[in-house]
Design a protein around this motif. Structure first.
Motif, PDB file in Angstrom:
ATOM      1  N   TYR A 169     -19.491  36.660  83.461  1.00 54.52           N
ATOM      2  CA  TYR A 169     -20.649  35.786  83.214  1.00 54.52           C
ATOM      3  C   TYR A 169     -21.775  36.522  82.494  1.00 54.52           C
ATOM      4  N   TRP A 217     -10.714  25.666  81.805  1.00 52.04           N
ATOM      5  CA  TRP A 217     -11.918  26.328  82.328  1.00 52.04           C
ATOM      6  C   TRP A 217     -12.574  27.163  81.222  1.00 52.04           C
ATOM      7  N   HIS A 218     -11.776  27.900  80.473  1.00 54.65           N
ATOM      8  CA  HIS A 218     -12.300  28.675  79.336  1.00 54.65           C
ATOM      9  C   HIS A 218     -12.933  27.750  78.303  1.00 54.65           C
ATOM     10  N   ARG A 221     -16.211  26.387  79.132  1.00 55.50           N
ATOM     11  CA  ARG A 221     -17.257  27.423  79.059  1.00 55.50           C
ATOM     12  C   ARG A 221     -17.660  27.702  77.606  1.00 55.50           C
ATOM     13  N   MET A 251     -14.984  23.364  88.180  1.00 58.16           N
ATOM     14  CA  MET A 251     -15.482  24.521  87.427  1.00 58.16           C
ATOM     15  C   MET A 251     -16.121  25.540  88.366  1.00 58.16           C
ATOM     16  N   ASP A 255     -15.082  29.337  89.059  1.00 60.63           N
ATOM     17  CA  ASP A 255     -16.093  30.374  88.881  1.00 60.63           C
ATOM     18  C   ASP A 255     -16.144  31.323  90.082  1.00 60.63           C
TER      19      ASP A 255
END
Length: 273
Positions: A169, A217-218, A221, A251, A255
């Motif tokens: 992150y 998920w990628h 982001r 998500m 994470d």
């Protein structure tokens, strides 16, 4: 296959999804790349150290796809940071191309302290038309800020290890703040990521594979991904991630899997030549 594009800080665009060929044997690479291209892939990520640029180039030539429809990335290996112009010439010869779309410094190799020299060479390579965009790979904040401060050219991309157990992150946020697009290598991470109960539960609930859940998920982001795959079925399934969305709760659940676990080397200590 319709893949969204990401606009880089130099105005060029890159498909958000592609095929990586890391550790793909040269004698198998041509057919895997050809299959991917047949399925609609247009973004291929290779590197000099992968020793399969020639096979990638053979697949591109055989595919008959127009060059301007493809996005080809290769990388400058550590031992060539003081010899980048000769290195790109060798890569282009193997690929059978007159330019790549993205050329990256593979690692900062801080022990040798030659990445700044390499970055200046990459600017000349771009000016000479041998690479449309230039960037870096595995760079941390101090490496990024140094090349920006000492060259006034911001890398278009920073390709870093990202997956659920190493979500990165902070570094992704730094890339964002500097206007640098983040590419995720090893996006599926360890087998433990694919088998994690949280991932499996989400996949079962929405009727997707664990790999599709992680890749989505990628994508949500805003990251650029290029998982490796060899079978036609897996190539097809991996790319099928643009017709669904993960919920905000999903998500957040993914994470929360971040554990700081690397698959590859730490850029602070990776100095292999």
């Amino acid at each position: 296959m319709t893949t969204p594009s990401v606009t880089l800080n130099d105005g060029n665009t890159i498909p958000q999804f592609g095929l990586g060929v890391f550790l793909m044997p040269a004698d198998q690479t041509k057919q895997h790349v050809l299959t991917a291209l047949e399925l609609g892939y247009r973004h291929i990520d290779t590197a000099a150290i992968y020793r399969n640029e020639q096979a990638v180039g053979a697949a591109i030539a055989e595919s008959g796809i127009a060059r301007d429809e493809l996005f080809i990335t290769t990388k400058l290996w550590n031992s060539r940071q003081t010899d980048a112009e000769a290195a790109i010439a060798e890569s282009l010869q193997k690929l059978g191309l007159d330019h790549v779309d993205l050329y990256l410094i593979h690692w900062p190799t801080p022990q040798y302290d030659t990445y700044l020299q390499a970055w200046h060479s990459l600017q000349k390579i771009r000016a000479d038309g041998l690479a449309r965009s230039i960037g870096v790979s595995n760079f941390h904040e101090q490496h990024l800020r140094r090349v920006i401060a000492e060259s006034d050219v911001v890398p278009a991309v920073n390709q870093i290890e990202v997956h659920p157990s190493l979500a990165q992150y902070e570094l992704v946020g730094i890339n964002d703040s500097l206007g640098i697009a983040t590419e995720a290598w090893s996006p599926l991470g360890r087998t433990a990521d694919l088998d994690h109960p949280v991932i499996v539960q989400i996949a079962d609930r929405i009727g997707r594979t664990p790999a599709q859940v992680i890749l989505r998920w990628h994508v949500q982001r805003g990251l650029i991904v290029f998982p490796k795959a060899s079978s036609r079925e897996r190539l097809q399934r991996n790319a099928d991630v643009f017709d669904f969305e993960l919920s905000a709760d999903d998500m957040l659940a993914i994470d929360a899997l971040d554990a700081g676990h690397r698959v590859g080397p730490d850029p602070e200590t990776m100095n292999v030549h």
